[in-house]
Structure formats: structure tokens, C-alpha cells
Design a protein around this motif. Structure first.
Motif, PDB file in Angstrom:
ATOM      1  N   UNK A   1      89.944  -1.406 -80.427  1.00 23.28           N
ATOM      2  CA  UNK A   1      91.062  -2.310 -80.154  1.00 23.28           C
ATOM      3  C   UNK A   1      90.777  -3.225 -78.969  1.00 23.28           C
ATOM      4  N   UNK A   2      89.568  -3.737 -78.902  1.00 22.75           N
ATOM      5  CA  UNK A   2      89.165  -4.547 -77.763  1.00 22.75           C
ATOM      6  C   UNK A   2      89.997  -5.821 -77.629  1.00 22.75           C
ATOM      7  N   UNK A   3      90.344  -6.441 -78.741  1.00 29.57           N
ATOM      8  CA  UNK A   3      91.179  -7.645 -78.685  1.00 29.57           C
ATOM      9  C   UNK A   3      92.503  -7.368 -77.998  1.00 29.57           C
ATOM     10  N   UNK A   4      93.145  -6.268 -78.347  1.00 30.76           N
ATOM     11  CA  UNK A   4      94.417  -5.902 -77.724  1.00 30.76           C
ATOM     12  C   UNK A   4      94.231  -5.610 -76.242  1.00 30.76           C
ATOM     13  N   UNK A   5      93.142  -4.946 -75.900  1.00 37.18           N
ATOM     14  CA  UNK A   5      92.886  -4.639 -74.491  1.00 37.18           C
ATOM     15  C   UNK A   5      92.672  -5.917 -73.676  1.00 37.18           C
ATOM     16  N   UNK A   6      91.858  -6.827 -74.199  1.00 30.32           N
ATOM     17  CA  UNK A   6      91.608  -8.090 -73.490  1.00 30.32           C
ATOM     18  C   UNK A   6      92.878  -8.924 -73.390  1.00 30.32           C
ATOM     19  N   UNK A   7      93.652  -8.946 -74.461  1.00 35.66           N
ATOM     20  CA  UNK A   7      94.911  -9.676 -74.439  1.00 35.66           C
ATOM     21  C   UNK A   7      95.846  -9.090 -73.385  1.00 35.66           C
ATOM     22  N   UNK A   8      95.891  -7.765 -73.262  1.00 30.72           N
ATOM     23  CA  UNK A   8      96.732  -7.133 -72.246  1.00 30.72           C
ATOM     24  C   UNK A   8      96.338  -7.547 -70.838  1.00 30.72           C
ATOM     25  N   UNK A   9      95.038  -7.607 -70.569  1.00 35.11           N
ATOM     26  CA  UNK A   9      94.555  -8.038 -69.255  1.00 35.11           C
ATOM     27  C   UNK A   9      94.932  -9.498 -69.013  1.00 35.11           C
ATOM     28  N   UNK A  10      94.727 -10.335 -70.035  1.00 34.85           N
ATOM     29  CA  UNK A  10      95.089 -11.752 -69.920  1.00 34.85           C
ATOM     30  C   UNK A  10      96.583 -11.920 -69.646  1.00 34.85           C
ATOM     31  N   UNK A  11      97.415 -11.176 -70.360  1.00 39.99           N
ATOM     32  CA  UNK A  11      98.861 -11.270 -70.194  1.00 39.99           C
ATOM     33  C   UNK A  11      99.282 -10.837 -68.790  1.00 39.99           C
ATOM     34  N   UNK A  12      98.718  -9.754 -68.292  1.00 41.57           N
ATOM     35  CA  UNK A  12      99.006  -9.315 -66.922  1.00 41.57           C
ATOM     36  C   UNK A  12      98.620 -10.393 -65.918  1.00 41.57           C
ATOM     37  N   UNK A  13      97.452 -10.981 -66.085  1.00 37.98           N
ATOM     38  CA  UNK A  13      96.981 -12.043 -65.206  1.00 37.98           C
ATOM     39  C   UNK A  13      97.947 -13.225 -65.224  1.00 37.98           C
ATOM     40  N   UNK A  14      98.362 -13.637 -66.419  1.00 34.23           N
ATOM     41  CA  UNK A  14      99.271 -14.775 -66.550  1.00 34.23           C
ATOM     42  C   UNK A  14     100.596 -14.505 -65.841  1.00 34.23           C
ATOM     43  N   UNK A  15     101.145 -13.335 -66.032  1.00 32.32           N
ATOM     44  CA  UNK A  15     102.417 -12.991 -65.388  1.00 32.32           C
ATOM     45  C   UNK A  15     102.264 -12.893 -63.880  1.00 32.32           C
ATOM     46  N   UNK A  16     101.189 -12.273 -63.423  1.00 32.48           N
ATOM     47  CA  UNK A  16     100.935 -12.125 -61.991  1.00 32.48           C
ATOM     48  C   UNK A  16     100.812 -13.473 -61.300  1.00 32.48           C
ATOM     49  N   UNK A  17     100.281 -14.455 -62.000  1.00 30.16           N
ATOM     50  CA  UNK A  17     100.070 -15.773 -61.420  1.00 30.16           C
ATOM     51  C   UNK A  17     101.175 -16.772 -61.762  1.00 30.16           C
ATOM     52  N   UNK A  18     102.287 -16.281 -62.261  1.00 29.33           N
ATOM     53  CA  UNK A  18     103.475 -17.100 -62.439  1.00 29.33           C
ATOM     54  C   UNK A  18     103.495 -18.016 -63.647  1.00 29.33           C
ATOM     55  N   UNK A  19     102.673 -17.735 -64.648  1.00 26.83           N
ATOM     56  CA  UNK A  19     102.737 -18.540 -65.858  1.00 26.83           C
ATOM     57  C   UNK A  19     104.075 -18.304 -66.542  1.00 26.83           C
ATOM     58  N   UNK A  20     104.659 -19.345 -67.101  1.00 28.93           N
ATOM     59  CA  UNK A  20     105.933 -19.193 -67.795  1.00 28.93           C
ATOM     60  C   UNK A  20     105.779 -19.267 -69.310  1.00 28.93           C
ATOM     61  N   UNK A  21     104.619 -19.758 -69.753  1.00 32.34           N
ATOM     62  CA  UNK A  21     104.384 -19.848 -71.192  1.00 32.34           C
ATOM     63  C   UNK A  21     102.886 -19.886 -71.456  1.00 32.34           C
ATOM     64  N   UNK A  22     102.545 -19.548 -72.680  1.00 37.80           N
ATOM     65  CA  UNK A  22     101.167 -19.623 -73.138  1.00 37.80           C
ATOM     66  C   UNK A  22     101.175 -20.446 -74.422  1.00 37.80           C
ATOM     67  N   UNK A  23     100.296 -21.418 -74.476  1.00 34.53           N
ATOM     68  CA  UNK A  23     100.136 -22.245 -75.670  1.00 34.53           C
ATOM     69  C   UNK A  23      98.683 -22.131 -76.093  1.00 34.53           C
ATOM     70  N   UNK A  24      98.466 -21.942 -77.361  1.00 32.10           N
ATOM     71  CA  UNK A  24      97.090 -21.840 -77.830  1.00 32.10           C
ATOM     72  C   UNK A  24      96.959 -22.487 -79.196  1.00 32.10           C
ATOM     73  N   UNK A  25      95.710 -22.725 -79.557  1.00 29.29           N
ATOM     74  CA  UNK A  25      95.450 -23.255 -80.882  1.00 29.29           C
ATOM     75  C   UNK A  25      94.277 -22.512 -81.501  1.00 29.29           C
ATOM     76  N   UNK A  26      94.282 -22.487 -82.809  1.00 32.45           N
ATOM     77  CA  UNK A  26      93.170 -21.912 -83.557  1.00 32.45           C
ATOM     78  C   UNK A  26      92.954 -22.761 -84.800  1.00 32.45           C
ATOM     79  N   UNK A  27      91.746 -22.764 -85.325  1.00 33.71           N
ATOM     80  CA  UNK A  27      91.539 -23.453 -86.599  1.00 33.71           C
ATOM     81  C   UNK A  27      92.426 -22.828 -87.675  1.00 33.71           C
TER      82      UNK A  27
END
Length: 90
Positions: free
Chosen positions: A23-49
């Protein structure tokens, strides 16, 4: 082996580490989400093909909602001509 893009960065996961038992994707996403919240991000926008269905399912399960290009709340210089956009309020 780039499979997913998060806010201008690439989240690369080899097939053998996707899903159980790693479940590496979920683990990396969890770290990314914690980082975003810790640094005051209010939203995440992404794109994929549009042809990356597995990534789309991952984002939807993670709480993202798919939006159209016209709904983007910011100017977005997206790298793909044929993108799906996803949005998450934190």
C-alpha cells in the motif's frame, strides 16, 4: 513508471508496491496530506491523463472530486492536453 501526479509533482510507484501488502501509494499520500495540512494548504488540485483510471479511483477513494477545467479556482498551466482534474478541500 510514472502513474500519478500530485500538484505538479510526480508520485511514482512500481507495480509490485501498489496495493496489498505494501500500500505504498496510500502511505505516500498520507505523508503528503500531513505535510500539506502542517504547512497550511487549504486545497489540493491535481491533474492526470484521462487514460489513468487506476489513479482516478485512488484519488476518488482519497476524497477528491473530479472537476472540469472551467471549475478550476486558479490559473492552471497543466501539462496534459487531455487531462482530468481533481480537487480536495483540506
Amino acid at each position: 513508471e510514472i502513474s500519478e501526479c500530485l500538484v505538479g509533482s510526480e508520485m511514482c510507484i512500481r507495480d509490485r508496491y501498489r496495493g496489498k501488502p505494501h500500500n505504498l501509494g496510500q502511505q505516500l499520500y498520507g505523508v503528503f496530506l500531513e505535510f500539506a495540512k502542517l504547512h497550511g494548504f487549504s486545497r489540493i488540485i491535481l491533474d492526470t491523463p484521462k487514460n489513468t483510471d487506476r489513479a482516478h479511483l485512488f484519488y476518488e477513494k482519497a476524497g477528491f472530486r473530479r472537476i472540469e477545467k472551467e471549475e478550476l479556482p486558479v490559473e492552471y498551466d497543466y501539462p496534459y492536453d487531455d487531462s482530468h482534474f481533481f480537487y480536495l478541500d483540506l
